[in-house]
Design a protein around this motif. Structure first.
Motif, short mmCIF file in Angstrom:
data_model
loop_
_atom_site.label_atom_id
_atom_site.label_comp_id
_atom_site.label_asym_id
_atom_site.label_seq_id
_atom_site.Cartn_x
_atom_site.Cartn_y
_atom_site.Cartn_z
N GLY A 184 0.83 -1.22 0.00
CA GLY A 184 0.00 0.00 0.00
C GLY A 184 0.85 1.25 0.00
O GLY A 184 0.56 2.22 -0.72
N TYR A 218 2.40 1.88 -3.56
CA TYR A 218 1.46 2.52 -4.50
C TYR A 218 1.12 3.95 -4.06
O TYR A 218 0.96 4.85 -4.89
N SER A 219 0.99 4.15 -2.77
CA SER A 219 0.67 5.49 -2.27
C SER A 219 1.74 6.50 -2.68
O SER A 219 1.45 7.60 -3.14
N CYS A 256 -8.32 8.96 -4.34
CA CYS A 256 -7.80 9.06 -2.98
C CYS A 256 -8.92 9.41 -2.00
O CYS A 256 -9.06 8.80 -0.95
N LEU A 302 -5.27 3.27 0.61
CA LEU A 302 -4.81 2.10 -0.14
C LEU A 302 -4.31 0.99 0.78
O LEU A 302 -4.67 -0.17 0.62
N VAL A 337 -6.58 -2.16 -8.54
CA VAL A 337 -5.82 -0.91 -8.58
C VAL A 337 -5.81 -0.39 -10.02
O VAL A 337 -6.06 0.78 -10.30
N ILE A 378 -8.83 2.15 -9.37
CA ILE A 378 -8.14 3.28 -8.75
C ILE A 378 -7.51 4.20 -9.80
O ILE A 378 -7.75 5.41 -9.80
#
Lengths: 506, 506
Positions: A91, A94-95, A111, A375, B60, B64
């Motif tokens: 997470g 990807y963040s 987000c 995420l 994702v 996302i």
């Protein structure tokens, strides 16, 4: 660093990360270095030219790791856990990649929207009353905060503003007028925030940030260090006698010292006794123990939040397998936040925000920008499932019970101080012929505590509970296992015996 | 997720991350989705059983990514940049792995010590006066904050406490006595924080959090929207006439609207005019433009901070290639922070903290816990070297100059409003026969702005500067290139022509 260099570097980092977790059981949990260890190993000035990743990674190994306290070690039994798991690391990857200071919806809709969804998931996972969900008729909702400290400070600022505005408006003053502002200023100095003397220090710090007074309700050992209604009433009445206006109170679900749960039902009954007391903002600090609500056997506690509670906070980054920071704050009425914290300048306006069709989380917290933390919460909830989270809570609660039973089994050496709860055991070392609360008894427990920590085989914390110096043991991170908690007990027994023998020799 | 599953998942994620960056130039920068797009695609309830990583990663991609605003796109020219680079992502991976809520030194010595070292490195990289380094005789130092908003709010709370305590002590009151607390409460309502009307909204929000008043100094277009000494003096005198006590002021190095730099030398000269004004806390908000100080040609600005400045803040996560959050706050006197914010309960005490031999950063910020953010700063400083950072600043400043020259070259269509600076150009669209400040002129610029953003080929922001509706263009993330800024200009010209033609047809 180009794409190929990154791929090589990241693969090496991943091997390194896996090795780190694999190696934890055989590592000393507290480092052996002394303050200032790092400075001589790092150049005095930043480098003029860029360096290769291999050199940087080598320094992580040789310079950083020797200075880490290993919170993920199965021998870490101090404070409360601060967990990290593999899905949570994914997470964060990807963040970082999707970096955006998502201060409003348009700055990164995914987000914002995923945060609303996972906060609703968390409200359900914890069995919170529906009033804290984003689709509740009362207009509640959840938001990710950095820490429980930020959450409580934010709630105090919001509660302060709600209280003084209500009063100024009730007096017929017009919002935005100089008289209105003057009146807010006149009212604030009489405000007082409350907690028990077992409430986490962040409530006192929050009161300081909000610029209001703070008073505490003394908890008693005979009440298991829980805040009680009668004690609260006495403090409320004393505030009134001193012409102070209580505007905020923190109730704890799991205090830091002993994991006590304040007596919500009787506390709320006291607050109902007077109209002025009904206007006090009630915040539930469940930073650590709130995680237990994923298990049905704890659900009855959450029923108490269906009314008379304005906000609830728990940190997934303690016991619920998401790495720091993932503090979940829920409010009953989100307009309380936005009317206190919304200062919207031209450059932050856009069509979607102006029409109110979207959430702009910047008005739900003190920070403007925010990371994409939803995420990692999403990844952990999906990777473990509710059954996996429940299994983790139940397993570590059981480890706590195993440890408490071991302590009880050596009543010649130890005495449990408060009721073990949420995997935490709080106990003292018994001193022959010395009263429970005495310098002599306290000194012995402190000696044992310091000896154990100095050896670094396990890491534990101490505290003072109603005058009793006590040791706290809690083993609840993702690596916790029965073999380690049993070994920890043996280490403690051995330390007591060593110190007792030394004293006899003296 | 076990070690082998993590390895597979993480390798797949890394490929995904590289593909994401590679694909940015061909992606629309703003998503096409509408508010609420995500909810129907996500289950209403969290899953009972755990899921495989492949399913999560696929979501994702499909759910996302379509909702992201791509701040790393070379076509992102809105707000200010929020950068991320490969070394910074590696920093987040290790930071998550070493998770610890490092609230004091012992909780993770490497986390604390590396932070002190990289903040000193940053002070040197930015050419800040020595007073902001941790080894300065005045006891200064740097600390990583979440955001510039947190930094300013924290400084205001600290400044508020310094001011009222100084006063109460000067009156002979004894710290800790009820009279002392009462006096602090009496003094706070008269405190007022200041900024210019171009100061970032976080100063006004900080004043709200600190519970103090806020007044602003009007900036003028003829001063290039910079705060000037004469304007400040007039506001200070008006505060005194209103019996208010100015205690805090934000000076901006690079305002959000136009990147104006307040006139530090003359502002500081005004503050020296009266003893009461000399006690005002001066905070420099250089959130975005402060990054430019890595280049020698901007160094003269930092000389102004050698005296008369209490704190300085810049965000590496804007222009300096470290992902959000990495807000670098420097203070001249760290005991100002710790005496305002230190509330140390028993369970946070340890030998090292008690003897003052170590830094406990929890007393330097509002949050208790903190992430290991020094790692990503260290990685980026080492991977790029100072020369790499300077090259990035100079390259993007040059892109800004290219863009400003293009705008100047079409003086038939555009007018630059304020002096282009730090890669930012602020301009309006000219309307035949309409005065600069008029509804008609503003409407045309707004139409162009909205048309361009609605197409999503580039993302820009607008603002209102001294009554003029203006477009802001700044291209300064790690992917910025001349070809994109030239294309952006063409898109703007085409939009103006389209709207003008439509108007003629109307």
């Amino acid at each position: 660093m180009d794409r190929d260099q990154f791929k090589t570097a990241a693969h090496a980092a991943i091997d390194d990360i896996i090795d780190y977790f694999d190696g934890l059981p055989s590592q000393r949990v507290i480092p052996t270095i002394e303050p200032g260890y790092l400075r001589p190993q790092i150049p005095d000035v930043p480098p003029e030219e860029g360096e290769e990743w291999a050199a940087i990674q080598a320094d992580v190994e040789s310079k950083i790791k020797p200075g880490l306290t290993h919170w993920q070690s199965p021998n870490f039994m101090a404070f409360f856990p601060a967990s990290v798991t593999y899905p949570s690391i994914l997470g964060e990857m990807y963040s970082a990649t999707f970096t955006a200071p998502a201060f409003n919806w348009l700055c990164s809709p995914a987000c914002t929207e995923l945060e609303t969804i996972v906060m609703d998931w968390m409200a359900m996972a914890l069995g919170l009353p529906g009033c804290f969900k984003s689709d509740s008729p009362n207009g509640g909702g959840g938001v990710i905060q950095n820490t429980a400290s930020d959450a409580v400070a934010t709630m105090m600022v919001v509660a302060r503003e709600r209280r003084v505005r209500e009063q100024a408006l009730a007096e017929g003053l017009v919002e935005g007028s100089p008289e209105f502002e003057d009146r807010l200023m006149d009212l604030r100095p009489r405000l007082v925030a409350l907690g028990s003397d077992q409430t986490h220090s962040s409530t006192a710090k929050g009161a300081l940030i909000a610029g209001t007074r703070y008073r505490s309700v003394a908890a008693r050992l005979e009440d298991n260090m829980e805040m009680t209604g009668d004690r609260l009433r006495a403090v409320l009445e004393r505030c009134e006698a001193d012409r102070l206006t209580p505007y905020f109170i923190t109730f704890s679900m799991g205090t830091t010292n002993t994991c006590a749960v304040d007596r919500f039902a009787e506390l709320k009954a006291v607050l109902r006794e007077k109209p002025a007391w009904q206007r006090i903002w009630v915040h539930i600090d469940a930073a650590y123990a709130g995680a237990a609500l994923v298990a049905e056997e704890y659900r009855a506690i959450a029923n108490e939040f269906a009314d008379g509670v304005d906000s609830f906070n728990m940190n997934m980054h303690k016991w619920l397998l998401v790495n720091f920071d993932a503090s979940c704050l829920f409010v009953r009425k989100r307009t309380d936040l936005t009317s206190a914290l919304d200062i919207t300048p031209a450059y932050l306006r856009n069509h979607y925000s102006d029409t109110g069709s979207v959430i702009d989380y910047r008005n739900w917290s003190m920070s403007l920008g925010r990371r994409f933390r939803a995420l990692k919460i999403w990844f952990v909830l999906r990777s473990y499932g509710l059954s996996g989270l429940r299994a983790h809570i139940r397993n570590t609660v059981r480890l706590g019970e195993v440890f408490a039973d071991l302590v009880r089994g050596r009543s010649d050496l130890f005495e449990i101080i408060t009721r073990p709860a949420f995997a935490l055991t709080v106990f003292r070392v018994k001193k022959d012929n010395a009263p429970t609360v005495s310098e002599e008894s306290n000194a012995l427990t402190r000696d044992v505590y310091e000896l154990v920590n100095s050896r670094g085989e396990i890491f534990i914390t101490s505290s003072v509970v109603a005058g009793v110096y006590a040791i706290r043991v809690v083993s609840a991170n993702a690596q916790a296992e029965e073999v380690y908690i049993r070994r920890a007990f043996d280490i403690l027994v051995k330390a007591v015996e060593e110190i007792q023998n030394n004293h006899r020799i003296d």
